[in-house]
Write a protein that holds these residues in place. Structure first.
Motif, PDB file in Angstrom:
ATOM      1  N   PRO A   1      58.227  76.527 -54.589  1.00 51.69           N
ATOM      2  CA  PRO A   1      59.159  75.778 -55.453  1.00 51.69           C
ATOM      3  C   PRO A   1      59.920  76.696 -56.422  1.00 51.69           C
ATOM      4  O   PRO A   1      61.107  76.487 -56.675  1.00 51.69           O
TER       5      PRO A   1
ATOM      6  N   THR B   1      52.870  83.000 -60.553  1.00 53.24           N
ATOM      7  CA  THR B   1      53.568  82.197 -59.534  1.00 53.24           C
ATOM      8  C   THR B   1      55.038  81.938 -59.860  1.00 53.24           C
ATOM      9  O   THR B   1      55.817  81.634 -58.960  1.00 53.24           O
ATOM     10  N   THR B   2      55.415  82.048 -61.143  1.00 53.70           N
ATOM     11  CA  THR B   2      56.785  81.684 -61.539  1.00 53.70           C
ATOM     12  C   THR B   2      57.682  82.886 -61.829  1.00 53.70           C
ATOM     13  O   THR B   2      58.750  82.725 -62.414  1.00 53.70           O
TER      14      THR B   2
ATOM     15  N   CYS C   1      55.356  81.130 -56.071  1.00 47.03           N
ATOM     16  CA  CYS C   1      55.272  79.870 -55.314  1.00 47.03           C
ATOM     17  C   CYS C   1      56.626  79.488 -54.717  1.00 47.03           C
ATOM     18  O   CYS C   1      57.680  79.867 -55.238  1.00 47.03           O
TER      19      CYS C   1
ATOM     20  N   CYS D   1      58.179  70.367 -59.853  1.00 49.22           N
ATOM     21  CA  CYS D   1      57.570  70.779 -58.595  1.00 49.22           C
ATOM     22  C   CYS D   1      56.376  69.856 -58.338  1.00 49.22           C
ATOM     23  O   CYS D   1      55.930  69.141 -59.236  1.00 49.22           O
ATOM     24  N   PHE D   2      55.830  69.917 -57.133  1.00 49.09           N
ATOM     25  CA  PHE D   2      54.700  69.013 -56.819  1.00 49.09           C
ATOM     26  C   PHE D   2      53.486  69.322 -57.692  1.00 49.09           C
ATOM     27  O   PHE D   2      52.718  68.427 -58.035  1.00 49.09           O
TER      28      PHE D   2
ATOM     29  N   THR E   1      60.791  73.757 -63.380  1.00 51.48           N
ATOM     30  CA  THR E   1      59.792  72.960 -62.651  1.00 51.48           C
ATOM     31  C   THR E   1      58.987  72.038 -63.566  1.00 51.48           C
ATOM     32  O   THR E   1      58.236  71.202 -63.084  1.00 51.48           O
TER      33      THR E   1
ATOM     34  N   LEU F   1      48.730  76.226 -55.590  1.00 58.66           N
ATOM     35  CA  LEU F   1      49.377  77.536 -55.419  1.00 58.66           C
ATOM     36  C   LEU F   1      48.902  78.531 -56.477  1.00 58.66           C
ATOM     37  O   LEU F   1      48.972  79.744 -56.280  1.00 58.66           O
ATOM     38  N   VAL F   2      48.392  78.018 -57.600  1.00 57.85           N
ATOM     39  CA  VAL F   2      47.748  78.903 -58.583  1.00 57.85           C
ATOM     40  C   VAL F   2      46.357  79.291 -58.054  1.00 57.85           C
ATOM     41  O   VAL F   2      45.957  80.456 -58.127  1.00 57.85           O
TER      42      VAL F   2
ATOM     43  N   VAL G   1      53.294  70.281 -60.881  1.00 56.13           N
ATOM     44  CA  VAL G   1      53.408  69.640 -62.193  1.00 56.13           C
ATOM     45  C   VAL G   1      53.310  68.123 -62.039  1.00 56.13           C
ATOM     46  O   VAL G   1      52.606  67.438 -62.795  1.00 56.13           O
TER      47      VAL G   1
END
Ligand code: SF4
Length: 284
Positions: free
Chosen positions: A190, A158-159, A188, A12-13, A259, A95-96, A15
């Protein structure tokens, strides 16, 4: 044997940016990441070769500069690192940060904070540390055990799979019908995209290969999602983990990745699957 790829898979963006920032930071001197920058051993090893050290305990940090991972950290933790004389740089995913801001807002509104997530996960610890007394839940029985409150404010790691999160929010509302429950969806995009793509993929395949680190929460969640649509799901960290005995000549093999899985690892697994497919063709 045919190979199908999920429409969304891999890094994902958040990471990607964290790895880029750590690599850049290492070009101007030694730097230590607190915890695993991403839950993927291949990436950690590659960063180590570029001079990015990894430590779990702040008192073991051998450099002046430390990096906070994409999973973020509490304000408390950052302040305590700075008090130790360390120069702190955050590679926290936006996003975190958004999840932290959502929880802060709910608490400021007078809500009792509830986090849906894994209590031991670094992102959840980061969220919880700034709100002592908050509850962390992941199952219906944990919701049943909560104390009644007039106003609950709920966010999630988020995951987490959004279906589970929504289900637990509904359970909370049913468990405490007299209470008001304010929910902010902090899963999130992603993660949602990869979960949805994995679900679609699993329905079309006879076997699914999920690529990602064993410690990666979202990779495990992807495997669980695939297992709901396909009976044969295998999680691997790289091409060497693939067992040719898993596949039959008439299989449709799905490929997806968490991700935190880099493109090179996905391509290496894809390449080995293609090789195994060709072998099956020659034997047929
Ligand atoms: S999984 Fe989501 S929250 Fe975590 S780093 Fe990636 S985009 Fe950000």
């Amino acid at each position: 044997m045919k190979i199908l790829r999920a429409s969304h898979l891999g890094w994902c963006f958040g990471v990607r940016d964290a790895v880029r920032d750590a690599t850049l930071a290492a070009t101007s001197g030694p730097v230590t990441v607190l915890g695993e920058l991403v839950h993927n051993p291949t990436v950690i090893e590659s960063l180590r070769s570029r001079g990015v050290l990894t430590r779990s305990d702040p008192s073991d940090v051998p450099t002046r500069r430390v990096l906070i991972t994409a999973h973020g950290a509490s304000r408390r933790r950052i302040a305590s690192l700075e008090a130790m004389g360390l120069e702190v740089t955050e590679t926290t995913c936006p996003l975190v940060h958004r999840a932290h801001a959502a929880l802060d807002t709910l608490v400021n509104q007078g809500c009792h904070p509830v986090i849906i997530g894994q209590a031991h996960h670094v992102e959840v610890r980061g969220l919880a540390e700034d709100h002592p007394g908050c509850d962390i839940v992941l199952t219906e029985s944990e919701i049943d055990a909560l104390e009644p409150r007039p106003l609950f404010g709920v966010v999630s790691q988020t995951t987490q799979p959004i279906d589970r999160v929504r289900h637990l929010v509904d359970c909370l509302k049913r468990r405490f019908p007299q209470s008001e429950v304010r929910f902010r969806d902090t899963v999130c995009q992603p993660t949602k995209d990869r979960q949805q793509a994995a679900e679609n993929l699993a329905r079309q395949c006879s076997v699914v290969v999920v690529v990602g680190g064993r410690h990666s929460n979202n990779t495990r969640q992807l495997s669980a999602t695939c297992a709901r649509g396909c009976a044969r799901v295998h999680q691997v960290e790289g091409p060497d983990d693939l067992d040719p005995g898993w596949f039959k000549p008439d299989d449709i093999v799905g490929l997806t990745a968490g991700t935190s899985t880099p493109d090179e690892t996905i391509e290496a697994v894809s390449g080995r699957l293609t090789y195994l497919a060709q072998e099956h063709c020659q034997q047929a």
